[in-house]
Design an enzyme around this catalytic site. Structure first.
Site, PDB file in Angstrom:
ATOM      1  N   PRO A 101       0.841  -1.198   0.000  1.00 10.54           N
ATOM      2  CA  PRO A 101       0.000   0.000   0.000  1.00 10.54           C
ATOM      3  C   PRO A 101       0.876   1.248   0.000  1.00 10.54           C
ATOM      4  CG  PRO A 101      -0.273  -1.270   2.057  1.00 10.54           C
ATOM      5  CD  PRO A 101       0.702  -2.010   1.216  1.00 10.54           C
ATOM      6  N   GLY A 105       4.286   4.104   4.917  1.00 11.44           N
ATOM      7  CA  GLY A 105       5.532   3.848   5.633  1.00 11.44           C
ATOM      8  C   GLY A 105       6.228   2.548   5.270  1.00 11.44           C
ATOM      9  N   LEU A 106       5.740   1.853   4.225  1.00  7.83           N
ATOM     10  CA  LEU A 106       6.377   0.587   3.860  1.00  7.83           C
ATOM     11  C   LEU A 106       7.320   0.728   2.662  1.00  7.83           C
ATOM     12  CD1 LEU A 106       3.426  -1.947   4.377  1.00  7.83           C
ATOM     13  CD2 LEU A 106       5.311  -1.426   5.929  1.00  7.83           C
ATOM     14  N   GLY A 107       7.544   1.948   2.225  1.00  4.99           N
ATOM     15  CA  GLY A 107       8.531   2.174   1.157  1.00  4.99           C
ATOM     16  C   GLY A 107       8.027   1.780  -0.215  1.00  4.99           C
ATOM     17  N   ALA A 110       9.888   3.438  -3.283  1.00  4.58           N
ATOM     18  CA  ALA A 110      11.244   2.931  -3.499  1.00  4.58           C
ATOM     19  C   ALA A 110      11.203   1.491  -4.009  1.00  4.58           C
ATOM     20  CB  ALA A 110      12.046   2.998  -2.201  1.00  4.58           C
ATOM     21  N   ALA A 111      10.244   0.707  -3.519  1.00  4.46           N
ATOM     22  CA  ALA A 111      10.175  -0.705  -3.926  1.00  4.46           C
ATOM     23  C   ALA A 111       9.766  -0.844  -5.395  1.00  4.46           C
ATOM     24  CB  ALA A 111       9.218  -1.474  -3.023  1.00  4.46           C
ATOM     25  N   ASP A 152      14.857   4.406   2.723  1.00  5.47           N
ATOM     26  CA  ASP A 152      14.080   3.472   1.894  1.00  5.47           C
ATOM     27  C   ASP A 152      14.914   2.870   0.768  1.00  5.47           C
ATOM     28  OD1 ASP A 152      12.130   4.458   3.526  1.00  5.47           O
ATOM     29  OD2 ASP A 152      10.638   4.699   1.943  1.00  5.47           O
TER      30      ASP A 152
HETATM   31  O1  PMV Z   1       6.585   6.897   6.529  1.00  4.21           O
HETATM   32  P1  PMV Z   1       7.878   6.895   5.800  1.00  4.21           P
HETATM   33  O2  PMV Z   1       8.323   5.553   5.318  1.00  4.21           O
HETATM   34  O3  PMV Z   1       7.928   7.939   4.722  1.00  4.21           O
HETATM   35  O4  PMV Z   1       9.038   7.212   6.875  1.00  4.21           O
HETATM   36  C1  PMV Z   1       9.297   8.472   7.332  1.00  4.21           C
HETATM   37  C2  PMV Z   1      10.413   8.428   8.323  1.00  4.21           C
HETATM   38  C3  PMV Z   1      10.777   9.809   8.854  1.00  4.21           C
HETATM   39  O5  PMV Z   1      11.820   9.610   9.793  1.00  4.21           O
HETATM   40  C4  PMV Z   1       9.590  10.427   9.579  1.00  4.21           C
HETATM   41  C5  PMV Z   1      11.224  10.762   7.747  1.00  4.21           C
HETATM   42  C6  PMV Z   1      12.533  10.385   7.085  1.00  4.21           C
HETATM   43  O6  PMV Z   1      12.819  10.952   5.995  1.00  4.21           O
HETATM   44  O7  PMV Z   1      13.324   9.595   7.632  1.00  4.21           O
END
Ligand code: PMV
Length: 319
Positions: A101, A105-107, A110-111, A152
């Site tokens: 999804p 926050g699972l990248g 980038a994946a 990521d």
């Molecule tokens: O939710 P994501 O995978 O975009 O992670 C963000 C992580 C942060 O530390 C909040 C931002 C970053 O660039 O590291």
């Protein structure tokens, strides 16, 4: 018809999000599931480069300007054709599917980029290093995130757990010998990382001493967390994840949905649970070393209203 496919893993930040923006260390791992998959084949009409995004039901034939969803792929194609002479600018097709999804926050960005570049390299037999792949993916990531920290692309392109500090070479961690399970619960609410990072920066501007103390406290968890991870000391890592969640709550980046999924996972017996990534929605993750507890936790997350769940493990080194 000859075609070549490649997969790329998703990633999970186990410790250190937000603090990593302020120079602290974060621990991130590739996941076995969910994954993205890309396939390169010959285009039917040999003159254009076509992109097919199966999950968006979208096709772009390369002859017109790309629609917004296809823009990253148009850039991938341009970047690959510009950098590698073996990759022609037209005459082939890139199809992408992803179980990951987006905006949680699972990248996912980038994946899909890593899977696309890997499929292109396989199809056109382009020799490359994981480092080059990581750099190419980073360039595409800038489209989604402005100035991404680099977690990521590093975790996903290199396929290895890392202790990451902005501006320093990533420290690779050994994949532990003993097994652990990660149960990911998606709140169903997408987040925009750059907006949440900007809000945290604004709040820090009003109370720098308090925020910098919290960032330092979060950063202090990542080193011991990485040691516990490598040694397979899962109870200890779980406790560190719980402490990290408390600190993230005090940064005000959790949400009622995340809190309720975290509580459900802990009640189901998980060793630790926390939000993962930018927060205010997106995903949380829980840890256990017991397969029965992993299944129970997944059921508990569904019952607590998770929009999607993944019972997964730390991914293997793909080189
Ligand atoms: O939710 P994501 O995978 O975009 O992670 C963000 C992580 C942060 O530390 C909040 C931002 C970053 O660039 O590291």
């Amino acid at each position: 018809m000859r075609c070549k496919s490649a997969d790329a893993a998703s990633k999970l930040i186990l410790l250190g999000e937000h603090a990593v923006v302020y120079g602290e260390a974060a621990l991130a791992v590739p996941l076995k599931q969910p994954k993205a998959r890309a396939t390169v084949s010959q285009a039917q009409h040999g003159r254009s480069v076509a992109v097919e995004l199966k999950d968006y039901n979208l096709r772009w034939d390369g002859a017109t300007p790309p629609p917004p969803e296809a823009e990253p792929f148009a850039r991938i194609i341009r970047a690959a054709a510009k950098r590698f002479t073996a990759v022609p600018a037209q005459g082939w097709k890139l199809a992408v599917r992803s179980q990951i999804p987006s905006g949680c926050g699972l990248g996912s960005g980038a994946a899909v980029a890593a899977a696309a570049f890997k499929a292109i390299f396989r199809y056109f037999r382009v020799p490359h290093t994981p480092q080059v792949l990581s750099e190419l993916v980073y360039e595409i990531e800038k489209l989604h995130h402005g100035t991404p920290s680099g977690i990521d692309n590093t975790v996903i392109a290199l396929g290895r757990p890392i202790l990451f500090r902005k501006g320093a070479p990533a420290q690779f961690l050994a994949t532990p010998q003993s097994r652990c399970f990660l149960i990911v619960g998606h709140t169903g609410r997408r987040h925009r990382t750059s907006e949440i990072v900007a809000e945290v920066a604004r709040a820090r501007g009003l109370d720098p001493v308090r925020y910098d103390t919290i960032f330092r406290d979060i950063g202090r968890l990542s080193g011991p967390g990485a040691k516990a991870f490598q040694a397979g000391r899962w109870s200890e890592l779980g406790r560190i994840m719980d402490r990290n969640q408390e600190l993230l709550e005090s940064l005000d980046v959790s949400s009622p949905e995340l809190d309720s999924l975290v509580a459900a996972a802990r009640n189901a017996g998980a060793l630790g649970a926390k939000l993962s990534g930018a927060g205010r929605g997106g995903c949380m993750a829980a840890l256990t070393d017991d397969p029965l507890c992993a299944k129970r936790t997944q059921r508990a997350l569904k019952a607590a209203g998770a929009a999607a769940t993944f019972l997964t493990e730390v991914g293997d080194h793909e080189g």
